[in-house]
Design a protein around this motif. Structure first.
Motif, mmCIF file in Angstrom:
data_model
loop_
_atom_site.group_PDB
_atom_site.id
_atom_site.type_symbol
_atom_site.label_atom_id
_atom_site.label_comp_id
_atom_site.label_asym_id
_atom_site.label_seq_id
_atom_site.Cartn_x
_atom_site.Cartn_y
_atom_site.Cartn_z
ATOM 1 N N ASP A 1 -8.394 -1.260 -7.095
ATOM 2 C CA ASP A 1 -7.608 -0.503 -6.947
ATOM 3 C C ASP A 1 -6.105 -0.124 -7.871
ATOM 4 O OD1 ASP A 1 -10.084 1.453 -6.524
ATOM 5 O OD2 ASP A 1 -9.875 0.819 -4.366
ATOM 6 N N TRP A 2 -6.002 -0.597 -8.872
ATOM 7 C CA TRP A 2 -4.469 -1.363 -8.708
ATOM 8 C C TRP A 2 -3.340 0.474 -9.793
ATOM 9 C CZ3 TRP A 2 -2.863 -0.589 -13.389
ATOM 10 C CH2 TRP A 2 -3.719 -0.392 -14.652
ATOM 11 N N ASP A 3 -4.821 0.815 -10.575
ATOM 12 C CA ASP A 3 -3.664 2.204 -10.961
ATOM 13 C C ASP A 3 -3.684 2.721 -9.939
ATOM 14 O OD1 ASP A 3 -3.876 3.458 -13.546
ATOM 15 O OD2 ASP A 3 -5.274 3.992 -12.859
ATOM 16 N N ALA A 4 -4.425 3.348 -9.084
ATOM 17 C CA ALA A 4 -4.332 4.328 -8.622
ATOM 18 C C ALA A 4 -3.292 4.029 -6.882
ATOM 19 C CB ALA A 4 -5.603 4.238 -7.185
ATOM 20 N N ALA A 5 -3.062 2.837 -7.073
ATOM 21 C CA ALA A 5 -1.465 2.028 -6.304
ATOM 22 C C ALA A 5 -0.127 2.756 -6.675
ATOM 23 C CB ALA A 5 -2.197 0.578 -6.025
ATOM 24 N N PHE A 6 -1.079 2.964 -8.386
ATOM 25 C CA PHE A 6 0.603 2.453 -9.041
ATOM 26 C C PHE A 6 1.139 4.059 -8.990
ATOM 27 C CE2 PHE A 6 -0.027 -1.633 -11.733
ATOM 28 C CZ PHE A 6 0.105 -2.369 -11.233
ATOM 29 N N THR A 7 0.081 5.178 -9.060
ATOM 30 C CA THR A 7 0.523 6.412 -9.585
ATOM 31 C C THR A 7 0.562 6.491 -7.728
ATOM 32 O OG1 THR A 7 -1.874 6.106 -10.473
ATOM 33 C CG2 THR A 7 -0.974 8.425 -9.875
ATOM 34 N N ALA A 8 0.182 6.316 -7.060
ATOM 35 C CA ALA A 8 0.687 6.761 -5.552
ATOM 36 C C ALA A 8 2.187 6.251 -5.398
ATOM 37 C CB ALA A 8 0.299 6.063 -4.110
ATOM 38 N N ALA A 9 2.659 4.690 -5.654
ATOM 39 C CA ALA A 9 4.120 4.858 -5.549
ATOM 40 C C ALA A 9 4.613 5.860 -6.259
ATOM 41 C CB ALA A 9 3.804 2.978 -6.125
ATOM 42 N N GLU A 10 4.417 5.978 -7.740
ATOM 43 C CA GLU A 10 4.995 7.080 -8.825
ATOM 44 C C GLU A 10 5.460 8.186 -7.632
ATOM 45 O OE1 GLU A 10 3.863 5.533 -12.693
ATOM 46 O OE2 GLU A 10 2.981 7.071 -11.758
ATOM 47 N N ASN A 11 4.107 9.182 -7.104
ATOM 48 C CA ASN A 11 4.430 9.926 -6.785
ATOM 49 C C ASN A 11 5.038 10.146 -5.640
ATOM 50 O OD1 ASN A 11 2.650 10.846 -9.410
ATOM 51 N ND2 ASN A 11 0.491 10.746 -8.682
ATOM 52 N N ASN A 12 4.718 9.368 -4.594
ATOM 53 C CA ASN A 12 5.591 9.140 -3.019
ATOM 54 C C ASN A 12 6.574 8.467 -3.194
ATOM 55 O OD1 ASN A 12 3.391 10.798 -1.966
ATOM 56 N ND2 ASN A 12 2.440 9.739 -2.516
ATOM 57 N N ALA A 13 7.690 8.532 -3.726
ATOM 58 C CA ALA A 13 9.478 7.540 -3.965
ATOM 59 C C ALA A 13 9.841 8.138 -2.996
ATOM 60 C CB ALA A 13 9.208 8.133 -5.436
#
Length: 378
Positions: free
Chosen positions: A356-368
């Motif tokens: 789920d690395w892609d979802a992890a990258f997105t979550a990090a982007e959206n919660n900075a």
């Protein structure tokens, strides 16, 4: 666990090229040797701009193929024959900052950036190429800092701090500003400007400065975000907020309304190169004030030369932090001077597996924002 007990293979995320997405692969499990620890990764931090690193947008130099990653929390699985204190089973913080043993000026960020010297490039392209987005990671012994597991993870009624392993991964986010603030000798009772304060590292700088006993003036462009930051960190009345207007002189005057300002800590992103806030911060400093520059700005930034000279100001750049800073930071957390979990208003917004690395990258982007962290738990 001995080297014989390690599994023959493990799963890891692999970046083959910035032109194609990373993918999870089965690789031979790394083996211990002299100066080596093999760590079972439990929670690896995901920084907000991680996607930009591995898709080439940030143009960070690193070898390919690469097992990406950052600093992490893990458990020692095996150690080399020269380990004297590190033992299998210990809970450790694994630092992504790796230095040459014979020349510590050769420094790079494991899984992220090869550094700026021939020595650092040799290290990342050779012995220490792969990082922590994997089930097991091969790391230098000295990058593992043992954590007091009983103190940190035990429930509050049992004398512990009640943290979860994933919450401890936020240590890496706090370490970056701690390195800069310590480098300029921030003291209890001093006043420091943090710019910009509403991002991940800027917000972490506010938390660290408060834990160091300082008063903070948090600056940014959005008053509502600044007020939310002040509410979130508390600070016992030691946090003031100043929205920047773009008028360097007027903003400097606003920054001085609470009295002498001792230091400026700046960790601006590349997009802030044309902003006037660094000049405003410098103009607000008292004579003998100090400046720590830790941001990602690549362009030249205008500095009020005459003011720096006549006011005897000190400007210092700092890339990351020193090894002793890690020990000091962990002591602060174990002493409950600096909080890394829910009790400090912080949250883990997502815990993701390798697939789920892609979802992890997105979550990090959206919660900075300040106190929000995302982890990959292989």
């Amino acid at each position: 666990m001995s080297s014989q007990e390690l599994p023959k293979t493990h799963r890891a995320l692999v970046v083959h090229s910035t032109d194609i997405p990373p993918k999870v692969e089965t690789l031979p499990t790394p083996q211990p040797g002299p100066g080596v620890a093999i760590v079972r990764i439990l929670a690896a931090n995901v920084i907000s701009y991680v996607r930009q690193i591995y898709n080439g947008e940030r143009q960070y130099p690193y070898p390919q193929p690469l097992v990406p990653g950052t600093s992490a929390i893990g458990r020692v699985a095996a150690v080399g024959p020269d380990a004297t204190s590190l033992k299998p089973g210990q809970l450790v913080h694994v630092d992504c900052v790796i230095r040459g043993r014979d020349d510590p000026d050769n420094v790079f960020l494991a899984g992220i950036h090869e550094g700026y010297t021939e020595g650092s490039k040799k290290l990342m392209h050779g012995e220490w190429k792969d990082s922590t987005y994997a089930e097991f990671a091969k790391v230098p012994l000295e990058t593992c800092e043992v954590l007091d597991e009983k103190r940190l993870l035990s429930p509050l009624p049992e004398g512990g701090l009640g943290y979860e392993v994933e919450e401890l991964a936020y240590i890496s986010g706090l370490l970056v500003p701690f390195g800069g603030l310590k480098d300029i000798g921030l003291q209890a009772g001093e006043t420091v400007i943090v710019s910009p304060a509403t991002g991940g590292f800027g917000g972490a700088a506010v938390l660290v400065a408060l834990a160091m006993g300082a008063r903070v003036i948090a600056i940014g462009r959005d008053r509502a975000k600044l007020e939310k930051l002040r509410e979130k960190v508390g600070g016992g009345g030691r946090v003031e907020v100043v929205p920047m207007t773009g008028d360097a002189e007027a903003d400097a005057k606003s920054l001085k309304r609470w009295g002498e300002v001792d230091a400026l800590f700046d960790i601006s992103p590349p997009e802030a190169a044309k902003s006037t806030h660094i000049k405003s911060g410098i103009l607000a400093l008292r004579k003998g004030g100090r400046v720590s520059l830790m941001g990602g700005i690549r362009e030249d930034v205008g500095v009020p030369y005459g003011r720096v000279m006549h006011w005897n100001l000190t400007l210092k750049g700092k890339w990351m932090y020193e090894r002793d800073d890690i020990k000091s930071m962990i002591k602060m957390i174990e002493a409950d001077v600096l909080k890394v979990g829910k009790s400090g208003g912080l949250r883990v917004v997502g815990r993701f597996g390798l697939e789920d690395w892609d979802a992890a990258f997105t979550a990090a982007e959206n919660n900075a924002g300040m106190g929000d962290s995302t982890v990959i738990a292989p």
